[in-house]
Scaffold this motif. Sequence first.
Motif, PDB file in Angstrom:
ATOM      1  N   ARG A 233      -1.037  17.096  -5.504  1.00 15.46           N
ATOM      2  CA  ARG A 233      -0.191  16.030  -4.927  1.00 15.46           C
ATOM      3  C   ARG A 233      -0.993  14.759  -4.705  1.00 15.46           C
ATOM      4  O   ARG A 233      -2.028  14.759  -4.029  1.00 15.46           O
ATOM      5  CB  ARG A 233       0.404  16.502  -3.598  1.00 15.46           C
ATOM      6  N   VAL A 234      -0.511  13.636  -5.255  1.00 16.26           N
ATOM      7  CA  VAL A 234      -1.195  12.348  -5.112  1.00 16.26           C
ATOM      8  C   VAL A 234      -0.184  11.223  -4.999  1.00 16.26           C
ATOM      9  O   VAL A 234       0.812  11.191  -5.735  1.00 16.26           O
ATOM     10  CB  VAL A 234      -2.166  12.087  -6.283  1.00 16.26           C
ATOM     11  N   LEU A 235      -0.425  10.318  -4.066  1.00 17.54           N
ATOM     12  CA  LEU A 235       0.336   9.078  -3.945  1.00 17.54           C
ATOM     13  C   LEU A 235      -0.614   7.927  -4.206  1.00 17.54           C
ATOM     14  O   LEU A 235      -1.728   7.891  -3.665  1.00 17.54           O
ATOM     15  CB  LEU A 235       0.941   8.924  -2.545  1.00 17.54           C
ATOM     16  N   CYS A 236      -0.178   6.997  -5.028  1.00 15.37           N
ATOM     17  CA  CYS A 236      -1.030   5.879  -5.420  1.00 15.37           C
ATOM     18  C   CYS A 236      -0.279   4.576  -5.179  1.00 15.37           C
ATOM     19  O   CYS A 236       0.865   4.416  -5.627  1.00 15.37           O
ATOM     20  CB  CYS A 236      -1.402   6.018  -6.893  1.00 15.37           C
ATOM     21  N   VAL A 237      -0.919   3.635  -4.486  1.00 17.13           N
ATOM     22  CA  VAL A 237      -0.283   2.365  -4.137  1.00 17.13           C
ATOM     23  C   VAL A 237      -0.550   1.323  -5.219  1.00 17.13           C
ATOM     24  O   VAL A 237      -1.680   1.126  -5.655  1.00 17.13           O
ATOM     25  CB  VAL A 237      -0.801   1.845  -2.783  1.00 17.13           C
ATOM     26  N   SER A 238       0.524   0.663  -5.635  1.00 17.59           N
ATOM     27  CA  SER A 238       0.448  -0.466  -6.566  1.00 17.59           C
ATOM     28  C   SER A 238       1.277  -1.608  -5.954  1.00 17.59           C
ATOM     29  O   SER A 238       1.484  -1.645  -4.745  1.00 17.59           O
ATOM     30  CB  SER A 238       0.970  -0.049  -7.945  1.00 17.59           C
ATOM     31  N   THR A 239       1.730  -2.515  -6.776  1.00 17.89           N
ATOM     32  CA  THR A 239       2.489  -3.665  -6.276  1.00 17.89           C
ATOM     33  C   THR A 239       3.780  -3.856  -7.051  1.00 17.89           C
ATOM     34  O   THR A 239       3.839  -3.558  -8.260  1.00 17.89           O
ATOM     35  CB  THR A 239       1.657  -4.956  -6.368  1.00 17.89           C
TER      36      THR A 239
ATOM     37  N   ARG B 273       5.044   1.218  -5.496  1.00 18.38           N
ATOM     38  CA  ARG B 273       4.885  -0.225  -5.712  1.00 18.38           C
ATOM     39  C   ARG B 273       5.392  -0.948  -4.469  1.00 18.38           C
ATOM     40  O   ARG B 273       6.580  -0.954  -4.172  1.00 18.38           O
ATOM     41  CB  ARG B 273       5.663  -0.669  -6.943  1.00 18.38           C
ATOM     42  N   ALA B 274       4.454  -1.550  -3.764  1.00 16.24           N
ATOM     43  CA  ALA B 274       4.786  -2.214  -2.505  1.00 16.24           C
ATOM     44  C   ALA B 274       4.934  -3.719  -2.708  1.00 16.24           C
ATOM     45  O   ALA B 274       4.231  -4.326  -3.521  1.00 16.24           O
ATOM     46  CB  ALA B 274       3.695  -1.950  -1.473  1.00 16.24           C
ATOM     47  N   ALA B 275       5.844  -4.315  -1.959  1.00 17.19           N
ATOM     48  CA  ALA B 275       5.978  -5.774  -1.951  1.00 17.19           C
ATOM     49  C   ALA B 275       4.749  -6.385  -1.275  1.00 17.19           C
ATOM     50  O   ALA B 275       3.823  -5.678  -0.878  1.00 17.19           O
ATOM     51  CB  ALA B 275       7.252  -6.162  -1.219  1.00 17.19           C
ATOM     52  N   ARG B 276       4.730  -7.703  -1.165  1.00  9.98           N
ATOM     53  CA  ARG B 276       3.576  -8.393  -0.565  1.00  9.98           C
ATOM     54  C   ARG B 276       3.250  -7.791   0.794  1.00  9.98           C
ATOM     55  O   ARG B 276       4.102  -7.695   1.670  1.00  9.98           O
ATOM     56  CB  ARG B 276       3.895  -9.886  -0.412  1.00  9.98           C
ATOM     57  N   LEU B 277       1.993  -7.374   0.954  1.00 13.77           N
ATOM     58  CA  LEU B 277       1.580  -6.708   2.183  1.00 13.77           C
ATOM     59  C   LEU B 277       1.266  -7.707   3.280  1.00 13.77           C
ATOM     60  O   LEU B 277       0.633  -8.724   3.049  1.00 13.77           O
ATOM     61  CB  LEU B 277       0.357  -5.835   1.910  1.00 13.77           C
ATOM     62  N   THR B 278       1.708  -7.380   4.494  1.00 17.23           N
ATOM     63  CA  THR B 278       1.458  -8.241   5.643  1.00 17.23           C
ATOM     64  C   THR B 278       0.765  -7.434   6.743  1.00 17.23           C
ATOM     65  O   THR B 278       0.726  -6.202   6.714  1.00 17.23           O
ATOM     66  CB  THR B 278       2.758  -8.830   6.214  1.00 17.23           C
ATOM     67  N   GLY B 279       0.241  -8.140   7.718  1.00 21.19           N
ATOM     68  CA  GLY B 279      -0.381  -7.498   8.868  1.00 21.19           C
ATOM     69  C   GLY B 279       0.571  -7.320  10.020  1.00 21.19           C
ATOM     70  O   GLY B 279       0.140  -7.099  11.157  1.00 21.19           O
TER      71      GLY B 279
END
Length: 212
Positions: free
Chosen positions: A100-106, A158-164
């Motif tokens: 099992r693997v999750l990978c973050v992209s945009t 695939r994540a949208a623009r990341l914010t804090g």
Amino acid sequence: MNIVVFGATGGTGRHFLELAAEAGHSTVAFARDPLALADARPSTIRQGDVLDPDAVARAVEGADAVVSALGIGYSRAATTVYSAGTDHILKAMRATGVSRVLCVSTTSMSPVPWRAAPFQRALTSWVLHPMLRRPYADMARMERFLLEDTELDWTLVRAARLTGGRARGRYRTAVGRRLPGAWSISRADLAHYLLAALQEPAARREVVEIAY
């Protein structure tokens, strides 16, 4: 669950470590500089570079799942962190029997449909991709490694623009399709989704987009 986190020193990785600890999971934080995790909450810290396949293999062994939130910030420089790092992770997983693997992209890697708002098309096609062409090229290679894998139980997020920003606990996701109006998502809420998706059958071997 024992979860290995790559990109643990980044904003998403740190939030993930905290949420996983609160949920009772065991975590292994992989980092070049363990001191950067002095205020984090991993169960174990493994020092190493994701570009070192032996170090990656040692970290992955014995895991139940892997979360990769690798990143180079807003650098425009050429890199192999995404592609080579992910390649090493996937090879280590196959060798050690971890699936099992999750990978973050945009979301910027998703094709922009013609029906999208003109501003969104212009921003993605004429600004982001030309400006970040070198890191995006490596991210595209990373995605190919994952999408072409026939053995592992992967999810490409695939994540949208990341914010804090703070965690809202409410966000939108789209499985296997484009998410309209995907402008931003906080790292805290992205981490929340990553933890939930680890055990979500509908997300397995799928591309998932996430945004507010």
